[in-house]
Design a protein around this motif. Structure first.
Motif, mmCIF file in Angstrom:
data_model
loop_
_atom_site.group_PDB
_atom_site.id
_atom_site.type_symbol
_atom_site.label_atom_id
_atom_site.label_comp_id
_atom_site.label_asym_id
_atom_site.label_seq_id
_atom_site.Cartn_x
_atom_site.Cartn_y
_atom_site.Cartn_z
ATOM 1 N N MET A 8 27.187 73.151 -43.836
ATOM 2 C CA MET A 8 27.289 73.211 -45.307
ATOM 3 C C MET A 8 26.576 74.443 -45.849
ATOM 4 O O MET A 8 26.947 74.991 -46.880
ATOM 5 C CB MET A 8 26.663 71.958 -45.942
ATOM 6 C CG MET A 8 27.510 70.703 -45.823
ATOM 7 S SD MET A 8 26.617 69.239 -46.466
ATOM 8 C CE MET A 8 26.923 69.370 -48.245
ATOM 9 N N TYR A 63 25.573 68.541 -54.882
ATOM 10 C CA TYR A 63 25.365 68.601 -53.428
ATOM 11 C C TYR A 63 25.415 67.200 -52.836
ATOM 12 O O TYR A 63 26.070 66.957 -51.818
ATOM 13 C CB TYR A 63 24.026 69.273 -53.116
ATOM 14 C CG TYR A 63 23.781 69.506 -51.646
ATOM 15 C CD1 TYR A 63 24.188 70.685 -51.036
ATOM 16 C CD2 TYR A 63 23.167 68.537 -50.853
ATOM 17 C CE1 TYR A 63 23.985 70.909 -49.678
ATOM 18 C CE2 TYR A 63 22.950 68.742 -49.499
ATOM 19 C CZ TYR A 63 23.362 69.926 -48.917
ATOM 20 O OH TYR A 63 23.155 70.121 -47.575
ATOM 21 N N ASN A 71 28.799 65.715 -52.393
ATOM 22 C CA ASN A 71 29.517 66.239 -51.222
ATOM 23 C C ASN A 71 28.891 65.821 -49.902
ATOM 24 O O ASN A 71 29.533 65.865 -48.858
ATOM 25 C CB ASN A 71 29.598 67.768 -51.309
ATOM 26 C CG ASN A 71 30.518 68.207 -52.432
ATOM 27 O OD1 ASN A 71 31.717 67.951 -52.380
ATOM 28 N ND2 ASN A 71 29.950 68.817 -53.462
ATOM 29 N N LEU A 72 27.636 65.437 -49.973
ATOM 30 C CA LEU A 72 26.919 64.992 -48.776
ATOM 31 C C LEU A 72 27.312 63.565 -48.390
ATOM 32 O O LEU A 72 27.390 63.214 -47.203
ATOM 33 C CB LEU A 72 25.411 65.046 -49.069
ATOM 34 C CG LEU A 72 24.432 64.573 -48.011
ATOM 35 C CD1 LEU A 72 24.439 65.529 -46.819
ATOM 36 C CD2 LEU A 72 23.008 64.506 -48.607
ATOM 37 N N GLY A 96 30.960 71.787 -53.668
ATOM 38 C CA GLY A 96 30.401 71.884 -52.313
ATOM 39 C C GLY A 96 30.607 73.259 -51.708
ATOM 40 O O GLY A 96 30.739 73.399 -50.492
#
Lengths: 499, 499
Positions: free
Chosen positions: A218, A310, A313-314, A446
């Motif tokens: 990422m 974040y 998207n995690l 992301g």
């Protein structure tokens, strides 16, 4: 010697110094990562010789006369060469004030102290570490006096990690932070608490290793140039722009601890990886100061890594790796859990809000150790008193108290303030980024590439070829203003806790 | 300079050299184990400077005059000091025949070749490795001529790994082995085959790592002084008597491959760990020759590790770690399976009987590469032809053919015969041990301590303070006799295959 010959000699000198720094870092890295535990002696013998050779290269007559002659002809040098000569003379000047014997004895002490600290931490035995700490504090006090007999010793030490930083500035900075954080923390503590129970389950280390890989992905960290290892205390070690190592520490009952270590060290790694390759093998390779370095790591760890975007998207990644543990968790619940404010014992596990208080404890103690108003033997008591005063918590043992960090055993007195300062730099950098592009949209999508590109353009690529103050000017286009940081904290936590 | 001062200088010189060897080994170890893959350049720059510094220490005038004056006063030196001076002068003499530029270019080449070989092996691309191989062969040929212009170059190279070994001796040795092994192999191949199908199941790497720990425990390897890493090709690296590293390579479909690597490298490790601490930081630290070193590793791997007694004690451990895969397997079935004879492609996976044939292939090729009757570009063809002739098998690709080993990319031409020679030394050592204590009972009881103690007493503790021939005399109390080895093989395999 013609100017061309002298320039070649300048390059050759720096390649030589690079090689010794490379070897010393490799040996320390090995000790901290994979080296067997009972190997201090043989490592110490080697470190001593190599550190001595590096000292001698810096100090020998040919080196000085080369550097001085180049300084005289500085109009024939390009900007980088000028800066190289300046930095080399500066460090030569500093080193020349430290007697060789003391310098080498200190290197040997640090090698020993690392092993002693590891064991002392494991066994919660401050007494075992005390003699090392005393010698380290003593050397740092003496070193500061050798380097700048006219300055307050702790100012000299602060300056080594963030050029220009003084107690006066640090006091003012911490005061501004305290004024904002303390009432905010009181309000947050009084508000209804966030549920983060799902973070405290069993997360097998093997799975956490997979998570680390995904996090580095990422962060667009090129694995051909950066690997991750495991150590008691996470850190980053950069050899050149193409070879950087990060480390983490896994805890089975909490994946977020290692996760934020990886993102934090990943921020350091991106800095080192982003440095102009032309600076490799010179004294201008590597990040310019710990304040700037920590701005990168803390920015990724917190402003990015603990943002709504974040975390959104995690979540699917976490659910893929930990399907049972993460079942039914929503992005908002995860966001709140990962931002739960709770005064706690361990700095590296602290939430963003209480983090600065952990730093202030260390800052106060260092200041007093160096000015002689606190003795090393009284550190645990003072540590515990300050944790009670600043964070309102009782420290049950030294393992989770004053033995938790690796910095003092590594001789890094004056380093801690960089973390808090870096956090504040980072907040201001983000304000600036928001003027240039849609920062929040990047997080939401992301896509960290525009952020990394901005940081590389404004900061990373310069390595140490510019002063920290130049770097700050270059990316902030304004004076450093801690209120960006406190505003950021106030906004974020008021939202999360509905204040 | 008084004699005492000169002795101190001698010690200081060796500590210095140790530090550089330590750094060079650390850097190579890092490259082979955890270092990121695309980091060759920066490592090469550092290696070059450090190797150059070590070269310069050996070559500088003060070093020579110190050593020569000590040689003249050798009656005032103790035995160790005499040997140190002798060894230092010998290596100085050798090094002085190699031009500095060529020496450093070769070091740089090996750094590059390691990365090129890794990639070439992975991609089965011999052409990619060919230019490196050509340069390595060329340098070795030149180096041999520089060192001993009057000797056959390959004899010079053999002597570097096993002092006193020549093609004449190696030819005679291999001829004796061939005479025994070839008919034995024919008889074994004609006999009913052993069932080893249960060895070819899925064995998760995580579990194999646990097995490695248990194997090192059985071998009484002190983990405080020895850790295990993972590499493409297993090896051992010893820094001093208190710091040794071994590596292995795990394959999911076959635990025995890594298992025997661990036991093999464990044999090397025990040698290094058993060296008298007084030899640390001198040129007499470390094992004396590759033949003696391989005698230790091959003895543990085969004579011990593939014995009925050892396997009997291993079985419950395997059944604990791999309960499903090892269900219902008897000690006798496991013993036979682990000793199954089957001509195969990979040397490190070869059974004990065909192993020497793998070595003979490499020996023949090296001999001809160095005498110029074989060109590097023709190595794959010749390799495949010899595998067909000696082992009766077709080599499907270079990855499992001439690219399988790391030795040539590491510049180690002349090393391979040590493996076969070491195997034969080991067999004779065991005959001698059997005179001194009940060797088989130790294996049967799973108690390796008396064996390790005997080896330490007769071999390990001396490090390089005695010549290989002295070490052999000391433990064998007889001339080296390859028939011990061939008798051992004949007895063992006649029994297993009911010949």
């Amino acid at each position: 010697m013609t100017i061309e010959q002298a320039k070649n000699e300048l390059a050759r000198l720096q390649v030589q110094m690079y090689a010794y720094r490379y070897a010393l870092s490799q040996i320390s890295l090995d000790a901290a990562t994979v080296g067997p535990k009972d190997t201090v002696e043989g490592r110490g013998v080697a470190l001593s010789v190599l550190a001595g050779a590096l000292y001698d290269i810096s100090m020998k007559d040919e080196t000085i006369s080369l550097l001085e002659s180049l300084r005289e002809k500085s109009d024939e040098l390009n900007e980088l060469e000028k800066k190289e000569v300046e930095e080399l003379l500066r460090s030569h000047d500093e080193l020349s004030k430290i007697p060789r014997e003391d310098y080498l004895a200190y290197r040997a002490l640090l090698n020993e102290a690392d092993a002693v600290w590891h064991k002392a931490k494991l066994e919660d035995d401050f007494e075992a570490f005390l003699p090392c700490l005393e010698k380290i504090v003593d050397f740092n006090r003496k070193m500061a006096a050798w380097i700048h007999p006219d300055k307050a010793p702790y100012d000299v030490l602060l300056d080594r990690y963030e050029r220009g930083l003084t107690m006066e500035k640090a006091d003012a900075f911490f005061e501004a932070v305290r004024k904002s954080v303390v009432p905010l923390l009181a309000a947050v503590t009084a508000a209804p608490q966030v549920d983060d129970s799902f973070l405290h389950q069993n997360f097998p280390v093997e799975k956490q290793r997979i998570l680390s890989d995904r996090l580095m992905e990422m962060q667009h960290i090129d694995r051909g140039h950066c690997v991750i290892g495991e150590t008691e205390h996470p850190f980053t070690s950069g050899f050149n722009h193409a070879d950087v190592r990060i480390t983490t520490h896994y805890y089975e009952d909490n994946f977020s601890d290692s996760m934020y270590s990886v993102i934090h060290e990943g921020g350091h790694a991106l800095y080192e990886l982003g440095i102009d390759p032309a600076l490799d093998y010179t004294v201008l390779g590597g990040g310019v100061s710990m304040g700037i370095h920590e701005s990168q790591s803390r920015l990724f760890e917190n402003i990015i890594g603990r943002s709504r975007g974040y975390v959104k998207n995690l979540l699917p990644i976490l659910q893929e790796i930990f399907p049972d543990q993460m079942k039914g968790v929503t992005a908002e619940a995860l966001y709140k859990a990962l931002n739960k404010v709770e005064p706690s014992l361990i700095r590296t596990q602290a939430d963003e809000l209480t983090y600065s208080l952990h730093i202030m404890v260390r800052y106060e103690i260092e200041k007093r150790l160096i000015d002689g108003t606190l003795e090393c033997k009284d550190v645990p008591e003072e540590w515990n008193r300050l944790y009670k005063e600043y964070l309102g918590i009782d420290v049950p043992n030294d393992k989770e108290g004053c033995l938790q960090d690796t910095h003092w055993s590594g001789g890094m007195i004056g380093y801690f303030p960089s973390y808090a300062l870096g956090s504040a730099y980072g907040a201001q950098m983000v304000e600036k980024m928001k003027e240039d592009f849609d920062f929040d949209a990047c997080l939401d999508q992301g896509d960290l590439l525009p952020i990394i590109a901005w940081l590389k353009e404004k900061i990373h690529r310069y390595g140490s070829s510019k002063d920290p103050s130049w770097i700050l000017d270059n990316c902030l286009q304004a004076e450093f203003d801690p209120s960006c940081y406190t505003r950021y904290l106030e906004k974020k936590y008021s939202d999360i806790y509905g204040l």
